[in-house]
Design an enzyme around this catalytic site. Structure first.
Site, PDB file in Angstrom:
ATOM      1  N   ASP A 184      18.815  33.538 -30.953  1.00 22.70           N
ATOM      2  CA  ASP A 184      17.846  34.294 -30.152  1.00 22.70           C
ATOM      3  C   ASP A 184      16.654  34.761 -30.978  1.00 22.70           C
ATOM      4  O   ASP A 184      15.628  35.144 -30.418  1.00 22.70           O
ATOM      5  CB  ASP A 184      18.506  35.514 -29.496  1.00 22.70           C
ATOM      6  CG  ASP A 184      19.576  35.101 -28.508  1.00 22.70           C
ATOM      7  OD1 ASP A 184      20.393  35.951 -28.128  1.00 22.70           O
ATOM      8  OD2 ASP A 184      19.606  33.911 -28.147  1.00 22.70           O
ATOM      9  N   CYS A 229      19.624  26.534 -17.428  1.00 20.82           N
ATOM     10  CA  CYS A 229      18.424  27.353 -17.625  1.00 20.82           C
ATOM     11  C   CYS A 229      17.502  26.583 -18.563  1.00 20.82           C
ATOM     12  O   CYS A 229      17.746  25.438 -18.900  1.00 20.82           O
ATOM     13  CB  CYS A 229      18.795  28.708 -18.203  1.00 20.82           C
ATOM     14  SG  CYS A 229      19.196  28.603 -19.932  1.00 20.82           S
ATOM     15  N   LYS A 233      20.734  44.122 -24.370  1.00 22.04           N
ATOM     16  CA  LYS A 233      20.874  43.390 -23.092  1.00 22.04           C
ATOM     17  C   LYS A 233      22.203  42.640 -23.074  1.00 22.04           C
ATOM     18  O   LYS A 233      22.944  42.694 -22.096  1.00 22.04           O
ATOM     19  CB  LYS A 233      19.739  42.397 -22.929  1.00 22.04           C
ATOM     20  CG  LYS A 233      19.945  41.370 -21.826  1.00 22.04           C
ATOM     21  CD  LYS A 233      18.846  40.335 -21.724  1.00 22.04           C
ATOM     22  CE  LYS A 233      18.987  39.170 -22.632  1.00 22.04           C
ATOM     23  NZ  LYS A 233      19.943  38.133 -22.191  1.00 22.04           N
ATOM     24  N   ASN A 234      22.522  41.956 -24.179  1.00 27.24           N
ATOM     25  CA  ASN A 234      23.702  41.093 -24.184  1.00 27.24           C
ATOM     26  C   ASN A 234      25.000  41.859 -24.342  1.00 27.24           C
ATOM     27  O   ASN A 234      26.071  41.264 -24.360  1.00 27.24           O
ATOM     28  CB  ASN A 234      23.552  40.014 -25.256  1.00 27.24           C
ATOM     29  CG  ASN A 234      22.458  39.030 -24.874  1.00 27.24           C
ATOM     30  OD1 ASN A 234      22.004  39.009 -23.722  1.00 27.24           O
ATOM     31  ND2 ASN A 234      21.994  38.261 -25.836  1.00 27.24           N
ATOM     32  N   ARG A 289      12.981  39.763 -18.509  1.00 32.12           N
ATOM     33  CA  ARG A 289      14.449  39.692 -18.404  1.00 32.12           C
ATOM     34  C   ARG A 289      15.115  40.409 -19.568  1.00 32.12           C
ATOM     35  O   ARG A 289      16.201  40.966 -19.432  1.00 32.12           O
ATOM     36  CB  ARG A 289      14.925  38.226 -18.406  1.00 32.12           C
ATOM     37  CG  ARG A 289      14.717  37.459 -17.135  1.00 32.12           C
ATOM     38  CD  ARG A 289      15.449  36.129 -17.207  1.00 32.12           C
ATOM     39  NE  ARG A 289      16.736  36.292 -17.853  1.00 32.12           N
ATOM     40  CZ  ARG A 289      17.221  35.448 -18.783  1.00 32.12           C
ATOM     41  NH1 ARG A 289      16.522  34.393 -19.144  1.00 32.12           N
ATOM     42  NH2 ARG A 289      18.402  35.651 -19.338  1.00 32.12           N
ATOM     43  N   ARG A 348      23.958  24.737 -20.099  1.00 29.79           N
ATOM     44  CA  ARG A 348      24.778  25.970 -20.167  1.00 29.79           C
ATOM     45  C   ARG A 348      26.154  25.744 -19.506  1.00 29.79           C
ATOM     46  O   ARG A 348      26.479  26.338 -18.484  1.00 29.79           O
ATOM     47  CB  ARG A 348      24.040  27.149 -19.523  1.00 29.79           C
ATOM     48  CG  ARG A 348      22.672  27.430 -20.082  1.00 29.79           C
ATOM     49  CD  ARG A 348      22.668  27.825 -21.554  1.00 29.79           C
ATOM     50  NE  ARG A 348      23.234  29.122 -21.831  1.00 29.79           N
ATOM     51  CZ  ARG A 348      22.557  30.261 -21.783  1.00 29.79           C
ATOM     52  NH1 ARG A 348      21.319  30.255 -21.393  1.00 29.79           N
ATOM     53  NH2 ARG A 348      23.143  31.392 -22.069  1.00 29.79           N
TER      54      ARG A 348
HETATM   55  C1  EPZ Z   1      25.173  34.432 -25.137  1.00 25.98           C
HETATM   56  O1  EPZ Z   1      25.027  33.319 -24.262  1.00 25.98           O
HETATM   57  C2  EPZ Z   1      23.872  35.210 -25.023  1.00 25.98           C
HETATM   58  N1  EPZ Z   1      23.681  35.668 -23.648  1.00 25.98           N
HETATM   59  C3  EPZ Z   1      22.701  34.321 -25.447  1.00 25.98           C
HETATM   60  O2  EPZ Z   1      21.516  35.122 -25.407  1.00 25.98           O
HETATM   61  C4  EPZ Z   1      22.943  33.880 -26.897  1.00 25.98           C
HETATM   62  O3  EPZ Z   1      21.893  33.022 -27.286  1.00 25.98           O
HETATM   63  C5  EPZ Z   1      24.290  33.137 -26.982  1.00 25.98           C
HETATM   64  O4  EPZ Z   1      25.341  34.003 -26.491  1.00 25.98           O
HETATM   65  C6  EPZ Z   1      24.626  32.725 -28.402  1.00 25.98           C
HETATM   66  O5  EPZ Z   1      24.656  33.838 -29.209  1.00 25.98           O
HETATM   67  C7  EPZ Z   1      24.342  36.765 -23.227  1.00 25.98           C
HETATM   68  O6  EPZ Z   1      25.125  37.355 -23.957  1.00 25.98           O
HETATM   69  C8  EPZ Z   1      24.058  37.229 -21.831  1.00 25.98           C
HETATM   70  P1  EPZ Z   1      27.702  30.772 -25.799  1.00 25.98           P
HETATM   71  P2  EPZ Z   1      26.328  32.405 -23.899  1.00 25.98           P
HETATM   72  O7  EPZ Z   1      28.746  30.669 -24.755  1.00 25.98           O
HETATM   73  O8  EPZ Z   1      27.509  33.258 -23.766  1.00 25.98           O
HETATM   74  C9  EPZ Z   1      28.095  26.056 -25.429  1.00 25.98           C
HETATM   75  C10 EPZ Z   1      19.289  35.607 -24.871  1.00 25.98           C
HETATM   76  O9  EPZ Z   1      18.201  35.072 -25.141  1.00 25.98           O
HETATM   77  N2  EPZ Z   1      29.149  26.327 -24.454  1.00 25.98           N
HETATM   78  O10 EPZ Z   1      28.033  31.414 -27.102  1.00 25.98           O
HETATM   79  O11 EPZ Z   1      25.960  31.521 -22.758  1.00 25.98           O
HETATM   80  C11 EPZ Z   1      26.709  26.468 -24.900  1.00 25.98           C
HETATM   81  O12 EPZ Z   1      26.157  25.417 -24.123  1.00 25.98           O
HETATM   82  C12 EPZ Z   1      20.473  34.737 -24.490  1.00 25.98           C
HETATM   83  O13 EPZ Z   1      19.502  36.849 -24.879  1.00 25.98           O
HETATM   84  C13 EPZ Z   1      29.910  25.259 -23.972  1.00 25.98           C
HETATM   85  O14 EPZ Z   1      29.690  24.106 -24.330  1.00 25.98           O
HETATM   86  O15 EPZ Z   1      26.414  31.535 -25.216  1.00 25.98           O
HETATM   87  C14 EPZ Z   1      25.924  26.712 -26.157  1.00 25.98           C
HETATM   88  O16 EPZ Z   1      25.449  25.473 -26.639  1.00 25.98           O
HETATM   89  C15 EPZ Z   1      20.140  33.255 -24.527  1.00 25.98           C
HETATM   90  N3  EPZ Z   1      30.888  25.512 -23.060  1.00 25.98           N
HETATM   91  C16 EPZ Z   1      26.975  27.257 -27.134  1.00 25.98           C
HETATM   92  O17 EPZ Z   1      28.256  26.898 -26.577  1.00 25.98           O
HETATM   93  C17 EPZ Z   1      31.157  26.784 -22.622  1.00 25.98           C
HETATM   94  O18 EPZ Z   1      32.075  26.958 -21.795  1.00 25.98           O
HETATM   95  C18 EPZ Z   1      26.947  28.766 -27.304  1.00 25.98           C
HETATM   96  O19 EPZ Z   1      27.093  29.317 -26.019  1.00 25.98           O
HETATM   97  C19 EPZ Z   1      30.371  27.850 -23.122  1.00 25.98           C
HETATM   98  C20 EPZ Z   1      29.378  27.595 -24.047  1.00 25.98           C
END
Ligand code: EPZ
Length: 418
Positions: free
Chosen positions: A306, A116, A22-23, A398, A121
């Site tokens: 995850d 979410c 998915k990701n 999802r 996020r």
């Molecule tokens: C991706 O989310 C995945 N989603 C998530 O999977 C996964 O848990 C996550 O990466 C971590 O591996 C998809 O790929 C669609 P991040 P993403 O940006 O990109 C903070 C699932 O269950 N952050 O690596 O949103 C954020 O709040 C989903 O399949 C900022 O502060 O994750 C988080 O605490 C859930 N500012 C951390 O970084 C930003 O601009 C990691 O977020 C961006 C992120």
């Protein structure tokens, strides 16, 4: 509201095939905008989030068809650069369209992606990086309007290896003159898969999976490409946690074991016997699981956030206490209260969750609090004594394709009640 009904206490047997990630498929579907031609995506899972991404592509004017696990996108007729709120809200990660729309149209408009179940996020890293690459961004009333003033490749250092920010930078940088280097890039396998797709449409991208990712700008676009999405490592890990919890012996096929080695290592520590092949993993559960050393969620290749909740569901039944530390998201313990309804002994203190193993879980009426929290309830229901009913299963749909069919194939007594 549909529910999943599980009659627990039956060991799992047999084999199951991992679907496409998915990701991985979500950023790749967004990336099809860049080529302005036809992309055929194979091994595309049939999920709610994929349907949401397709709805956005169609809104933008792309022609999209879906046949089984193959999605064909023709982005030539794209004639819009805005995403309305109702489509943004469908899927938290819809911000991933910002980079490719800017690359293709030079401007973009969308509402802020909703928070979410996992927390606010934020997208500050995405926006800061795009501004550094010469994009002007206006944030007003929950709306983002962005336009390319003077796009220019440059070095971008991420304060944390954000998956989404890494992907948005990769996608936009394909349109920037000069070279962009992402320092402290996310190293998840899905980043590598996106790199492979971008190379397929003619982009010069290298280094994915390592600390720095380099993107050469103003690509010579190739027409009509095909791509096969990598296997879903979290779906694979969820199957293994389910077997560890419910007992039995299963094989997950068509997967990439190296993508979830941090999970298989912990499952071995808990007493499971694993045989790891080139594209499959066989797991045999012990009579009773043992608690494992501290589980700390970290960016890849550390333990994936995850997989935290599915593993926790299994550890609820282990001999001993397992300490979890959730380092990635602020609010990723919402499934704990639902597990406790089934008799789990969990104490949550901020980012820590202390899981004391109990002899058994009791089937109950519970809900899916979020995508992976919902998967944890399936794991717990399969292991529990008696019947578990899980509501709010839209969350599960999802990210897991027809989850009841997959686990029924492994001998579980599970059905969907509309
Ligand atoms: C991706 O989310 C995945 N989603 C998530 O999977 C996964 O848990 C996550 O990466 C971590 O591996 C998809 O790929 C669609 P991040 P993403 O940006 O990109 C903070 C699932 O269950 N952050 O690596 O949103 C954020 O709040 C989903 O399949 C900022 O502060 O994750 C988080 O605490 C859930 N500012 C951390 O970084 C930003 O601009 C990691 O977020 C961006 C992120």
């Amino acid at each position: 509201m549909s529910r999943l009904i599980i009659e627990g206490g039956r060991p799992l047997e047999g084999s199951v095939r991992a679907g496409g990630a998915k990701n991985s498929v979500l950023p790749i579907l967004a990336a099809t905008i860049i080529s302005g031609s036809e992309s055929i995506i194979h091994n595309c899972p049939d999920l709610r989030d994929v349907h949401s991404a397709i709805a956005i592509l169609r809104h933008l004017g792309c022609r999209v068809s879906q046949e089984g696990h193959t999605v064909t996108v023709d982005s030539a007729p794209m004639d819009r650069w805005d995403i309305p709120d109702h489509l943004m809200r469908e899927m938290r990660s819809s911000v991933i369209f910002l980079g490719p729309i800017l690359a293709r149209c030079g401007k973009a408009r969308m509402t802020f992606p909703g928070g979410c179940e996992l927390g606010p996020r934020p997208i500050d890293l995405h926006l800061a990086a795009l501004r550094k690459l010469g994009v002007a961004i206006q944030e007003e009333g929950g709306q983002i309007t962005a336009w390319c003033e003077k796009p220019q490749g440059c070095d971008i250092t991420l304060s944390l290896p954000s998956v989404g920010a890494t992907e948005n930078i990769m996608l936009f940088a394909t349109a920037c003159p000069g070279v962009t280097c992402i320092v402290n890039a996310a190293r998840e396998p899905e980043i590598w898969d996106l790199q492979q797709f971008l190379q397929g449409i003619g982009a010069s991208v290298s280094g994915a999976g390592h600390h720095d990712v380099r993107i050469g700008g103003q690509i010579a676009l190739k027409k009509n490409t095909q791509h096969r999405v990598i296997a879903d490592r979290i779906e694979s890990a969820t199957y293994l946690c389910a077997c560890a919890a419910a007992g039995g012996k299963i094989t997950v096929e068509d997967t990439e074991p190296s993508y979830f080695a941090s999970v298989t290592q912990l499952l071995e520590e808990s007493g499971c016997a694993l045989q790891v092949g080139a594209d499959r993993v066989t797991i045999q559960a012990p009579k009773r699981l043992r608690s494992v050393g501290p589980v700390r969620t970290m960016p890849y290749p550390g333990f994936p956030t995850d997989a935290q909740s599915p593993l926790m569901a299994a550890m609820c039944l282990a001999q001993g206490t397992t300490v979890f530390t959730e380092n990635i998201f602020e609010n990723r313990y919402r499934h704990c209260a639902e597990l406790m309804r089934m008799g789990a002994d969990i104490q949550v203190e901020g980012r820590l969750a202390l899981v004391r193993g109990v002899d058994h879980l009791t089937g109950s009426a519970v809900k899916a609090t979020d995508l992976r929290g919902g998967a944890a309830m399936v794991v717990a229901g399969l292991a529990a004594q008696g019947e578990t009913s899980i509501s709010e299963i839209d969350h599960i749909d999802r990210g897991y394709e027809k989850i009841e069919k997959a686990y029924a194939q492994l001998g579980a007594c599970i059905r969907r009640e509309e």
